[in-house]
Design a protein around this motif. Structure first.
Motif, short mmCIF file in Angstrom:
data_model
loop_
_atom_site.label_atom_id
_atom_site.label_comp_id
_atom_site.label_asym_id
_atom_site.label_seq_id
_atom_site.Cartn_x
_atom_site.Cartn_y
_atom_site.Cartn_z
N LEU A 128 0.82 -1.20 0.00
CA LEU A 128 0.00 0.00 0.00
C LEU A 128 0.86 1.26 0.00
N ALA A 129 1.96 1.26 0.77
CA ALA A 129 2.83 2.44 0.82
C ALA A 129 3.44 2.73 -0.55
N ARG A 130 3.89 1.69 -1.23
CA ARG A 130 4.49 1.89 -2.55
C ARG A 130 3.44 2.28 -3.60
N THR A 131 2.25 1.70 -3.48
CA THR A 131 1.17 2.09 -4.40
C THR A 131 0.79 3.54 -4.17
N ASN A 132 0.77 3.97 -2.93
CA ASN A 132 0.49 5.36 -2.60
C ASN A 132 1.51 6.29 -3.26
N ASP A 133 2.78 5.94 -3.16
CA ASP A 133 3.83 6.75 -3.80
C ASP A 133 3.65 6.77 -5.32
N LEU A 134 3.27 5.62 -5.88
CA LEU A 134 3.06 5.54 -7.33
C LEU A 134 1.94 6.47 -7.78
N LEU A 135 0.83 6.45 -7.07
CA LEU A 135 -0.30 7.29 -7.44
C LEU A 135 0.04 8.77 -7.32
N LEU A 136 0.78 9.13 -6.30
CA LEU A 136 1.18 10.53 -6.14
C LEU A 136 2.09 10.97 -7.28
N SER A 137 2.91 10.06 -7.77
CA SER A 137 3.82 10.40 -8.87
C SER A 137 3.09 10.61 -10.19
N LEU A 138 1.86 10.09 -10.31
CA LEU A 138 1.10 10.24 -11.54
C LEU A 138 0.51 11.64 -11.69
N GLY A 139 0.44 12.37 -10.58
CA GLY A 139 -0.06 13.73 -10.64
C GLY A 139 -1.55 13.85 -10.89
N SER A 140 -2.30 12.81 -10.57
CA SER A 140 -3.75 12.84 -10.78
C SER A 140 -4.45 13.46 -9.58
N ASP A 141 -5.62 14.03 -9.82
CA ASP A 141 -6.43 14.57 -8.73
C ASP A 141 -7.26 13.48 -8.05
N GLY A 171 -4.86 3.23 7.36
CA GLY A 171 -4.27 4.54 7.08
C GLY A 171 -5.14 5.30 6.10
N PRO A 172 -4.71 6.47 5.65
CA PRO A 172 -5.51 7.29 4.73
C PRO A 172 -5.59 6.68 3.34
N PRO A 173 -6.51 7.17 2.50
CA PRO A 173 -6.62 6.68 1.13
C PRO A 173 -5.32 6.85 0.35
N LEU A 174 -5.18 6.06 -0.70
CA LEU A 174 -4.00 6.12 -1.56
C LEU A 174 -4.06 7.37 -2.43
N GLY A 175 -2.90 8.01 -2.61
CA GLY A 175 -2.83 9.17 -3.47
C GLY A 175 -3.15 10.48 -2.79
N VAL A 176 -3.13 10.49 -1.45
CA VAL A 176 -3.48 11.70 -0.70
C VAL A 176 -2.27 12.31 -0.02
N GLN A 177 -1.48 11.50 0.67
CA GLN A 177 -0.38 12.01 1.48
C GLN A 177 0.85 11.13 1.31
N GLY A 214 4.52 9.37 2.11
CA GLY A 214 5.20 8.84 3.29
C GLY A 214 4.29 8.28 4.36
N THR A 215 3.10 7.85 3.99
CA THR A 215 2.13 7.36 4.96
C THR A 215 2.38 5.88 5.26
N PRO A 216 2.47 5.50 6.54
CA PRO A 216 2.58 4.07 6.88
C PRO A 216 1.20 3.42 6.92
N TYR A 217 1.16 2.14 6.63
CA TYR A 217 -0.08 1.38 6.66
C TYR A 217 0.14 0.15 7.54
N PRO A 218 -0.38 0.19 8.77
CA PRO A 218 -0.18 -0.91 9.71
C PRO A 218 -0.79 -2.21 9.19
N VAL A 219 -0.18 -3.32 9.58
CA VAL A 219 -0.64 -4.64 9.16
C VAL A 219 -1.25 -5.37 10.35
N THR A 220 -2.41 -5.96 10.13
CA THR A 220 -3.08 -6.76 11.15
C THR A 220 -3.07 -8.22 10.72
N ARG A 221 -2.79 -9.10 11.66
CA ARG A 221 -2.67 -10.54 11.37
C ARG A 221 -3.89 -11.27 11.95
#
Length: 220
Positions: A125-138, A182-188, A190-197
C-alpha cells in the motif's frame, strides 16, 4: 383560409414533435453506448479467473450501477504470489466515470506489479500510494490489500481508508475487522499502513466489500 391555416399549423407541430422525438432518441442511444463502454472498460480491467488453493474457496459478485455513468471506480483482484501465497485486494477510486475506470486499471496493475517485488501488505500500500502521487492525478483510491497463506491459515491485512471487512466463523459469530488502517492512496506521501494478522480456522469467512454495498440500493 382558416382550415388551411389550421392544417398547416398541425403539420408544423407534428414536424417539430418528430424532430424532438428523433433528437431524444439519439441522445438516449448515445447515453446507452457510453454506459456500455464504461461497463466494458471496467469489466475488462478485472481478473477473469480466481486463484485455486487447498482449503480456500474464493467467490465474487460484481454488479456495477446501471443509472447514468455511475460506473468506474470499484475493483477487486486476487492472484497467486511468487511464494505460493494469495494476494487479495479490493478498492474504490473516487468518481463514477470512464476516467475513474481507467485510473482504477492503473491502480490495480501497479499494485500487482509491486506485490511481485514485496508482498507485505503495508509495504504494498505504501508503494502504491507513492506511485499514485507520482502520476499527478487529482483522483485518489481507498483500498484493502491482504496476503493469505491458505496452508497455515494466516491472513495479513492492511487498509487505506477503505471499509472494514466482515469476519465470520463456522459457529455463526461475525464481526467487523478492527485493523487500524491509514488514509486513502494518493493523498499524502510517506504514509505508513499498519498490518493486522488474523488466524483463520476451518469454515471461517472474510467478506471484502466496497461502499456501493452499504450506500447504494439494495442488491436483489
Amino acid at each position: 383560409m382558416s382550415r388551411t391555416g389550421t392544417t398547416d399549423d398541425g403539420d408544423e407541430l407534428l414536424t417539430r414533435l418528430g424532430a424532438l422525438t428523433a433528437q431524444a432518441r439519439a441522445q438516449a442511444e448515445m447515453q446507452r453506448s457510453r454506459v456500455e463502454l464504461a461497463i466494458a472498460l471496467q469489466r475488462g480491467m478485472l481478473p477473469r479467473d480466481l486463484p485455486l488453493a487447498r482449503r480456500l474457496h474464493l467467490a465474487v459478485r460484481y454488479t456495477p450501477a446501471c443509472h447514468g455513468l455511475n460506473v468506474g471506480g470499484d475493483w477487486y483482484d486476487a492472484f497467486t504470489l511468487g511464494d505460493g501465497r494469495i494476494g487479495l485486494s479490493i478498492g474504490d477510486v473516487q468518481g463514477h466515470n470512464i476516467e475513474a475506470a481507467a485510473f482504477m486499471g492503473q491502480v490495480r496493475a501497479g499494485m500487482r506489479a509491486l506485490a511481485s517485488v514485496t508482498s507485505e501488505p503495508g509495504e504494498v500500500l505504501a508503494r502504491t500510494n507513492d506511485l499514485l502521487l507520482s502520476l499527478g492525478s487529482d483522483l485518489f483510491a481507498t483500498c484493502t490489500f491482504m496476503r493469505l497463506d491458505p496452508c497455515a491459515g494466516v491472513l495479513e491485512s492492511a487498509r487505506a481508508g477503505h471499509l472494514p471487512c466482515v469476519w465470520a466463523t463456522a459457529d455463526g459469530k461475525s464481526a467487523l475487522t478492527d485493523d487500524e488502517g491509514g488514509p486513502p492512496l494518493g493523498v499524502q506521501a510517506g504514509t505508513p499502513y499498519p498490518v493486522t494478522r488474523y488466524e483463520l480456522t476451518t469454515g471461517s469467512m472474510f467478506v471484502l466489500l466496497t461502499d456501493g454495498v452499504v450506500e447504494g440500493p439494495s442488491m436483489r
